[in-house]
Design a protein around this motif. Structure first.
Motif, PDB file in Angstrom:
ATOM      1  N   GLU A   1       4.422   9.327   3.709  1.00 30.06           N
ATOM      2  CA  GLU A   1       3.476   8.438   4.397  1.00 30.06           C
ATOM      3  C   GLU A   1       4.120   7.759   5.602  1.00 30.06           C
ATOM      4  O   GLU A   1       3.585   6.771   6.094  1.00 30.06           O
ATOM      5  CB  GLU A   1       2.942   7.377   3.419  1.00 30.06           C
ATOM      6  N   SER A   2       5.286   8.280   6.052  1.00 35.83           N
ATOM      7  CA  SER A   2       5.935   7.559   7.152  1.00 35.83           C
ATOM      8  C   SER A   2       5.240   7.797   8.495  1.00 35.83           C
ATOM      9  O   SER A   2       5.543   7.126   9.473  1.00 35.83           O
ATOM     10  CB  SER A   2       7.434   7.875   7.236  1.00 35.83           C
ATOM     11  N   VAL A   3       4.288   8.737   8.544  1.00 40.73           N
ATOM     12  CA  VAL A   3       3.412   8.796   9.713  1.00 40.73           C
ATOM     13  C   VAL A   3       2.390   7.684   9.499  1.00 40.73           C
ATOM     14  O   VAL A   3       1.685   7.654   8.487  1.00 40.73           O
ATOM     15  CB  VAL A   3       2.688  10.160   9.802  1.00 40.73           C
TER      16      VAL A   3
ATOM     17  N   GLN B   1       6.753  -0.523   7.941  1.00 35.32           N
ATOM     18  CA  GLN B   1       8.208  -0.460   8.070  1.00 35.32           C
ATOM     19  C   GLN B   1       8.893  -0.674   6.723  1.00 35.32           C
ATOM     20  O   GLN B   1       9.907  -0.052   6.409  1.00 35.32           O
ATOM     21  CB  GLN B   1       8.705  -1.474   9.085  1.00 35.32           C
ATOM     22  N   ALA B   2       8.297  -1.532   5.909  1.00 32.79           N
ATOM     23  CA  ALA B   2       8.845  -1.749   4.559  1.00 32.79           C
ATOM     24  C   ALA B   2       8.797  -0.442   3.763  1.00 32.79           C
ATOM     25  O   ALA B   2       9.752  -0.092   3.061  1.00 32.79           O
ATOM     26  CB  ALA B   2       8.057  -2.846   3.848  1.00 32.79           C
ATOM     27  N   TYR B   3       7.701   0.289   3.913  1.00 33.83           N
ATOM     28  CA  TYR B   3       7.577   1.577   3.206  1.00 33.83           C
ATOM     29  C   TYR B   3       8.672   2.545   3.658  1.00 33.83           C
ATOM     30  O   TYR B   3       9.358   3.162   2.841  1.00 33.83           O
ATOM     31  CB  TYR B   3       6.192   2.194   3.465  1.00 33.83           C
ATOM     32  N   VAL B   4       8.834   2.638   4.970  1.00 31.84           N
ATOM     33  CA  VAL B   4       9.816   3.577   5.520  1.00 31.84           C
ATOM     34  C   VAL B   4      11.220   3.199   5.043  1.00 31.84           C
ATOM     35  O   VAL B   4      12.008   4.065   4.613  1.00 31.84           O
ATOM     36  CB  VAL B   4       9.729   3.598   7.068  1.00 31.84           C
ATOM     37  N   GLN B   5      11.533   1.909   5.081  1.00 37.71           N
ATOM     38  CA  GLN B   5      12.873   1.458   4.659  1.00 37.71           C
ATOM     39  C   GLN B   5      13.088   1.681   3.171  1.00 37.71           C
ATOM     40  O   GLN B   5      14.139   2.164   2.746  1.00 37.71           O
ATOM     41  CB  GLN B   5      13.054  -0.024   4.978  1.00 37.71           C
TER      42      GLN B   5
ATOM     43  N   VAL C   1       4.107  -0.430  -1.810  1.00 40.07           N
ATOM     44  CA  VAL C   1       3.843  -1.456  -0.776  1.00 40.07           C
ATOM     45  C   VAL C   1       2.763  -1.023   0.216  1.00 40.07           C
ATOM     46  O   VAL C   1       2.413  -1.775   1.120  1.00 40.07           O
ATOM     47  CB  VAL C   1       5.128  -1.836   0.011  1.00 40.07           C
ATOM     48  N   LEU C   2       2.255   0.202   0.056  1.00 39.35           N
ATOM     49  CA  LEU C   2       1.229   0.656   1.010  1.00 39.35           C
ATOM     50  C   LEU C   2      -0.088  -0.076   0.743  1.00 39.35           C
ATOM     51  O   LEU C   2      -0.479  -0.268  -0.403  1.00 39.35           O
ATOM     52  CB  LEU C   2       1.022   2.169   0.892  1.00 39.35           C
ATOM     53  N   PRO C   3      -0.798  -0.454   1.807  1.00 38.91           N
ATOM     54  CA  PRO C   3      -2.015  -1.248   1.616  1.00 38.91           C
ATOM     55  C   PRO C   3      -3.262  -0.393   1.369  1.00 38.91           C
ATOM     56  O   PRO C   3      -3.242   0.831   1.547  1.00 38.91           O
ATOM     57  CB  PRO C   3      -2.139  -1.987   2.951  1.00 38.91           C
TER      58      PRO C   3
END
Ligand SMILES: Cc1cc2nc3c(=O)[nH]c(=O)nc-3n(C[C@H](O)[C@H](O)[C@H](O)COP(=O)(O)OP(=O)(O)OC[C@H]3O[C@@H](n4cnc5c(N)ncnc54)[C@H](O)[C@@H]3O)c2cc1C
Length: 277
Positions: free
Chosen positions: A139-141, A169-173, A202-204
């Motif tokens: 999901e980093s896109v 950004q929290a998801y990517v990290q 953490v994805l909304p």
């Protein structure tokens, strides 16, 4: 409403790396499958039972429903006037909805939020679903669905974009750190799955998703009545109206009874006198 910079726990804009966010504002609907009739087999059945019946509709779904309805009473011999349109109208009036279950359409819904699909999958009877996996697909896109009421207000829009960027950004990290945590896992696919399934927490609700949906005419009708309604959420209402417009083109004798009425917010609701057949 305070700006995001004023919140003590919020990172400063400099801490947030610029993320290109792709924003969707309304669902995209693809009708990917409809039925065809095996003419030879239908004809074989009719001939072997001494009938010389033909429906006056070219629409497979409408013919299938009529065939199924006529089978119940073996009423192929002397059809009443009015053809398929009158026959199906009578089915709707009588609430003989089970015969509608033989007509099926498959759609792909894209650019919809996880909030929408959470509501959509509550529709059980007559529905089949296949949805994008957040455990397998990265999901980093950054793709998100923004409600119109937020998008058209500059202050709300700014707050929304900043929140989404931070969360993203929290998801990517998290995904990156979790991959590192599971570095000893030899199976690369499993390693990524272990990382993504935890990071996605953490994805909304606004996260964009894609879902493949197959349902029969009776189920689509119920969905339209529940969701192309003024009481339903705007996003799923827009989706239900798009589906209805397509199905009205596809099978007017099965969906032509719905009337679309404009609502004050610029969307529409669907009204019918034949509810929940
Ligand atoms: C405006 C709106 C607000 C909503 N708010 C909430 C909410 O706050 N919280 C919440 O949890 N949900 C909420 N929902 C979801 C709602 O409760 C239903 O889950 C959803 O609309 C699917 O409807 P359904 O169960 O009729 O559909 P389906 O599951 O497709 O069922 C279709 C029909 O089949 C029959 N049926 C299906 N399963 C059974 C069964 N097990 N036993 C007996 N009959 C059955 C019923 O007649 C049912 O209406 C809301 C829906 C709408 C439209």
């Amino acid at each position: 409403m305070g700006s995001i910079q004023e919140a003590p726990e919020a990172p400063s804009p400099a801490d947030i790396q610029p993320t290109e966010i792709r924003i969707f504002y309304e669902p995209t609907v693809y009708l990917v499958a409809r039925q065809t009739i095996s003419e030879e087999e239908l004809e074989r059945f009719l001939t072997e039972h001494g009938f010389n019946w033909q429906s006056d509709t070219e629409v497979a779904a409408e013919r299938l429903v009529e065939t199924a309805g006529r089978l119940c009473y073996m009423s192929f011999a002397r059809p009443r006037p009015g053809g398929n349109a009158a026959y199906l109208r009578h089915i709707l009036e009588a609430g003989h909805g089970s015969v509608l279950e033989h007509a099926v359409w498959s759609f792909l819904f894209v650019g919809v939020s996880r909030a929408l699909t959470h509501e959509l999958v509550r529709h059980r009877a007559g529905f089949g679903y296949s949805q994008l996996s957040q455990r397998y697909v990265d999901e980093s896109v950054a793709e998100y669905v923004e409600p119109k009421v937020i998008a058209e207000d500059p202050e709300l829009h700014q707050l929304w974009v900043e929140t989404i960027a931070r969360t993203h950004q929290a998801y990517v990290q998290l995904a990156r750190k979790l991959l590192e945590k599971f570095r000893d896992e030899p199976d690369g696919t499993l390693r990524r799955k272990l990382a993504r399934q935890a990071a996605r927490s953490v994805l909304p609700n606004a996260t964009e998703t894609k879902i493949f949906v197959t349902a029969n005419a009776r189920a689509w009708r119920h969905f339209i009545e529940m969701r192309a309604s003024r009481w339903a959420d705007v996003e799923i209402r827009q989706l239900a109206v798009k589906v209805l417009r397509i199905l009205q083109q596809e099978a007017p004798h099965l969906f032509g009874d719905y009337e679309l009425r404009a609502l004050p917010d610029g969307t529409y609701e669907a009204i019918t006198m034949y509810r929940k057949v």
